[in-house]
Design a protein around this motif. Structure first.
Motif, PDB file in Angstrom:
ATOM      1  N   ALA A  78      -3.026  17.341  -6.758  1.00 55.87           N
ATOM      2  CA  ALA A  78      -4.310  17.336  -6.101  1.00 55.87           C
ATOM      3  C   ALA A  78      -4.167  16.736  -4.693  1.00 55.87           C
ATOM      4  O   ALA A  78      -3.279  16.163  -4.446  1.00 55.87           O
ATOM      5  CB  ALA A  78      -5.298  16.421  -6.971  1.00 55.87           C
ATOM      6  N   SER A  79      -5.130  16.818  -3.777  1.00 55.71           N
ATOM      7  CA  SER A  79      -4.986  16.341  -2.548  1.00 55.71           C
ATOM      8  C   SER A  79      -6.374  15.835  -1.994  1.00 55.71           C
ATOM      9  O   SER A  79      -7.381  16.239  -2.206  1.00 55.71           O
ATOM     10  CB  SER A  79      -4.392  17.388  -1.366  1.00 55.71           C
ATOM     11  OG  SER A  79      -5.368  18.619  -1.171  1.00 55.71           O
ATOM     12  N   TYR A  80      -6.320  15.044  -0.734  1.00 54.04           N
ATOM     13  CA  TYR A  80      -7.499  14.715   0.093  1.00 54.04           C
ATOM     14  C   TYR A  80      -7.098  15.380   1.281  1.00 54.04           C
ATOM     15  O   TYR A  80      -6.038  14.796   1.968  1.00 54.04           O
ATOM     16  CB  TYR A  80      -7.632  13.123  -0.088  1.00 54.04           C
ATOM     17  CG  TYR A  80      -8.370  12.624  -1.118  1.00 54.04           C
ATOM     18  CD1 TYR A  80      -9.772  12.656  -1.142  1.00 54.04           C
ATOM     19  CD2 TYR A  80      -7.806  11.858  -1.999  1.00 54.04           C
ATOM     20  CE1 TYR A  80     -10.271  12.421  -2.319  1.00 54.04           C
ATOM     21  CE2 TYR A  80      -8.213  11.412  -3.161  1.00 54.04           C
ATOM     22  CZ  TYR A  80      -9.854  11.366  -3.304  1.00 54.04           C
ATOM     23  OH  TYR A  80     -10.366  10.995  -4.405  1.00 54.04           O
ATOM     24  N   ARG A  81      -8.159  16.025   1.817  1.00 54.69           N
ATOM     25  CA  ARG A  81      -7.830  17.059   3.070  1.00 54.69           C
ATOM     26  C   ARG A  81      -6.653  17.804   2.925  1.00 54.69           C
ATOM     27  O   ARG A  81      -6.368  18.267   2.030  1.00 54.69           O
ATOM     28  CB  ARG A  81      -7.925  15.964   4.221  1.00 54.69           C
ATOM     29  CG  ARG A  81      -9.252  15.343   4.445  1.00 54.69           C
ATOM     30  CD  ARG A  81      -9.341  14.571   5.643  1.00 54.69           C
ATOM     31  NE  ARG A  81     -10.699  13.910   5.844  1.00 54.69           N
ATOM     32  CZ  ARG A  81     -11.203  12.950   5.358  1.00 54.69           C
ATOM     33  NH1 ARG A  81     -10.606  12.185   4.680  1.00 54.69           N
ATOM     34  NH2 ARG A  81     -12.363  12.750   5.780  1.00 54.69           N
ATOM     35  N   LYS A  82      -5.620  17.344   3.846  1.00 52.04           N
ATOM     36  CA  LYS A  82      -4.311  17.956   3.755  1.00 52.04           C
ATOM     37  C   LYS A  82      -3.039  17.146   3.073  1.00 52.04           C
ATOM     38  O   LYS A  82      -1.897  17.416   3.217  1.00 52.04           O
ATOM     39  CB  LYS A  82      -3.614  18.348   4.900  1.00 52.04           C
ATOM     40  CG  LYS A  82      -4.680  19.549   5.602  1.00 52.04           C
ATOM     41  CD  LYS A  82      -4.067  20.100   7.138  1.00 52.04           C
ATOM     42  CE  LYS A  82      -4.901  21.352   7.618  1.00 52.04           C
ATOM     43  NZ  LYS A  82      -4.628  21.535   8.773  1.00 52.04           N
ATOM     44  N   ASN A  83      -3.591  15.783   2.614  1.00 56.58           N
ATOM     45  CA  ASN A  83      -2.649  14.864   2.134  1.00 56.58           C
ATOM     46  C   ASN A  83      -2.429  15.126   0.473  1.00 56.58           C
ATOM     47  O   ASN A  83      -3.336  14.658  -0.185  1.00 56.58           O
ATOM     48  CB  ASN A  83      -3.105  13.460   2.373  1.00 56.58           C
ATOM     49  CG  ASN A  83      -3.191  13.285   3.903  1.00 56.58           C
ATOM     50  OD1 ASN A  83      -2.063  13.739   4.795  1.00 56.58           O
ATOM     51  ND2 ASN A  83      -3.803  12.401   4.434  1.00 56.58           N
ATOM     52  N   LYS A  84      -1.179  15.401   0.164  1.00 55.06           N
ATOM     53  CA  LYS A  84      -1.312  15.500  -1.363  1.00 55.06           C
ATOM     54  C   LYS A  84      -1.030  14.127  -1.990  1.00 55.06           C
ATOM     55  O   LYS A  84      -0.228  13.259  -1.578  1.00 55.06           O
ATOM     56  CB  LYS A  84       0.034  16.248  -1.465  1.00 55.06           C
ATOM     57  CG  LYS A  84       0.368  16.790  -3.045  1.00 55.06           C
ATOM     58  CD  LYS A  84       1.598  17.725  -3.175  1.00 55.06           C
ATOM     59  CE  LYS A  84       1.283  19.125  -2.654  1.00 55.06           C
ATOM     60  NZ  LYS A  84       2.347  19.891  -2.731  1.00 55.06           N
ATOM     61  N   VAL A  85      -1.945  13.805  -2.646  1.00 55.47           N
ATOM     62  CA  VAL A  85      -1.784  12.463  -3.702  1.00 55.47           C
ATOM     63  C   VAL A  85      -1.580  12.516  -5.105  1.00 55.47           C
ATOM     64  O   VAL A  85      -1.038  11.514  -5.482  1.00 55.47           O
ATOM     65  CB  VAL A  85      -3.391  11.899  -3.486  1.00 55.47           C
ATOM     66  CG1 VAL A  85      -3.591  11.444  -2.019  1.00 55.47           C
ATOM     67  CG2 VAL A  85      -4.453  12.820  -4.300  1.00 55.47           C
ATOM     68  N   LEU A  86      -1.697  13.725  -5.630  1.00 55.30           N
ATOM     69  CA  LEU A  86      -0.714  13.929  -6.888  1.00 55.30           C
ATOM     70  C   LEU A  86       0.174  15.059  -6.799  1.00 55.30           C
ATOM     71  O   LEU A  86      -0.394  16.389  -6.270  1.00 55.30           O
ATOM     72  CB  LEU A  86      -1.932  13.922  -7.941  1.00 55.30           C
ATOM     73  CG  LEU A  86      -3.114  12.902  -8.231  1.00 55.30           C
ATOM     74  CD1 LEU A  86      -4.068  13.222  -9.121  1.00 55.30           C
ATOM     75  CD2 LEU A  86      -2.108  11.900  -8.884  1.00 55.30           C
ATOM     76  N   ASN A  87       1.091  15.108  -7.230  1.00 59.28           N
ATOM     77  CA  ASN A  87       2.192  16.145  -7.233  1.00 59.28           C
ATOM     78  C   ASN A  87       2.809  16.188  -8.341  1.00 59.28           C
ATOM     79  O   ASN A  87       3.676  15.546  -9.061  1.00 59.28           O
ATOM     80  CB  ASN A  87       3.186  15.866  -6.240  1.00 59.28           C
ATOM     81  CG  ASN A  87       4.064  17.156  -5.794  1.00 59.28           C
ATOM     82  OD1 ASN A  87       3.670  17.955  -6.014  1.00 59.28           O
ATOM     83  ND2 ASN A  87       5.402  16.539  -5.534  1.00 59.28           N
ATOM     84  N   HIS A  88       2.599  17.412  -9.227  1.00 63.76           N
ATOM     85  CA  HIS A  88       2.880  17.755 -10.311  1.00 63.76           C
ATOM     86  C   HIS A  88       3.096  16.686 -11.472  1.00 63.76           C
ATOM     87  O   HIS A  88       4.097  16.442 -12.160  1.00 63.76           O
ATOM     88  CB  HIS A  88       4.515  18.414 -10.297  1.00 63.76           C
ATOM     89  CG  HIS A  88       4.526  19.595  -9.539  1.00 63.76           C
ATOM     90  ND1 HIS A  88       4.084  20.882  -9.988  1.00 63.76           N
ATOM     91  CD2 HIS A  88       4.965  20.197  -8.151  1.00 63.76           C
ATOM     92  CE1 HIS A  88       4.208  21.771  -8.997  1.00 63.76           C
ATOM     93  NE2 HIS A  88       4.567  21.237  -7.970  1.00 63.76           N
TER      94      HIS A  88
END
Length: 245
Positions: free
Chosen positions: A12-22
């Motif tokens: 998941a991300s906020y705008r273009k910043n990925k905050v959760l990755n796999h």
């Protein structure tokens, strides 16, 4: 034993910043889990994605083998206190009764039995005498207890709490933890975003260590150690002392 929550390759991300990755993990029933990690690690976002309050880019989430929408009546949620509009003109009892809307039905008036259930939950939190008090007139700890009472009255099977112990007094902290342990003893499952590493071992039997992805997850006695803390927070936390050495 079937897991009550299964998160698979969640991103998941906020705008273009990925905050959760796999993000991958499973939660077994009857566990009390702390979600810990540094600021910006995605802890609150994780809860919001699970509860479909924030979109995911990829991956899947299942609760009790179904989507959240199909089983949301079995799930309770206590948001961060700082995200709530405490100036909204309502009293403590009415806030707790909001947890019963699934039974009452929207646009219907609550019945006597609903008020009694809400009052019982308030009394369990030690706030029975505050039922008619405007929510804005309560202390921070009392407000947190009211929101916990709202979640309890749902009689859910799975609970998510976002930093319920942040900024509360010692008495409220004890009430909250006693309540969560009672839920656990009844076979309910509880996940708590938690910020105080010094109390993880005392309060929780499982821990999910998160920094955009899962660093470690499992029984606290097995995974909550200095090596995983260092991996999660990116450095040594000297104030933890030698307990986790």
């Amino acid at each position: 034993m079937d897991s009550v929550l299964n998160v698979d390759s969640l991103t998941a991300s906020y705008r273009k910043n990925k905050v959760l990755n796999h993000v991958n993990f499973k939660v077994q029933p009857g566990t009390l889990t702390a979600i810990v990690g540094p600021n910006g690690a995605g802890k609150s976002t994780l809860l919001k994605v699970i509860l479909e309050l924030h979109p995911r880019l990829s991956g899947t989430v299942s609760c009790f083998g179904s989507t959240y929408a199909q089983v949301k009546s079995r799930i309770g949620y206590v948001p961060q206190r700082g995200t709530v509009d405490w100036d909204f003109p309502t009293n403590a009892l009415d806030v707790v009764m909001m947890g019963l809307y699934g039974r009452i039905g929207w646009l219907k008036w609550p019945k006597r039995e609903h008020r009694e259930l809400a009052m019982s939950a308030l009394e369990e939190m030690g706030l029975g005498s505050y039922a008619d008090r405007q929510i804005s007139q309560l202390s921070g700890g009392q407000q947190q207890r009211v929101f916990l009472a709202r979640a309890l009255v749902q009689d859910a099977d799975l609970y998510f709490l976002d930093e319920p112990l942040a900024g509360v007094d010692a008495a409220t902290e004890k009430v909250i933890m006693d309540t969560l342990n009672t839920l656990k003893s009844k076979g309910r499952t509880v996940m708590v975003v938690h910020h105080d590493l010094q109390t993880v071992e005392e309060y929780f039997d499982h821990v999910l260590m998160l920094n955009r992805t899962v660093i470690a997850h499992g029984a606290t006695a097995e995974v909550f150690n200095q090596a995983n803390i260092t991996r999660t927070y990116g450095g040594s936390l000297r104030w933890m002392g030698d307990r986790l050495g």
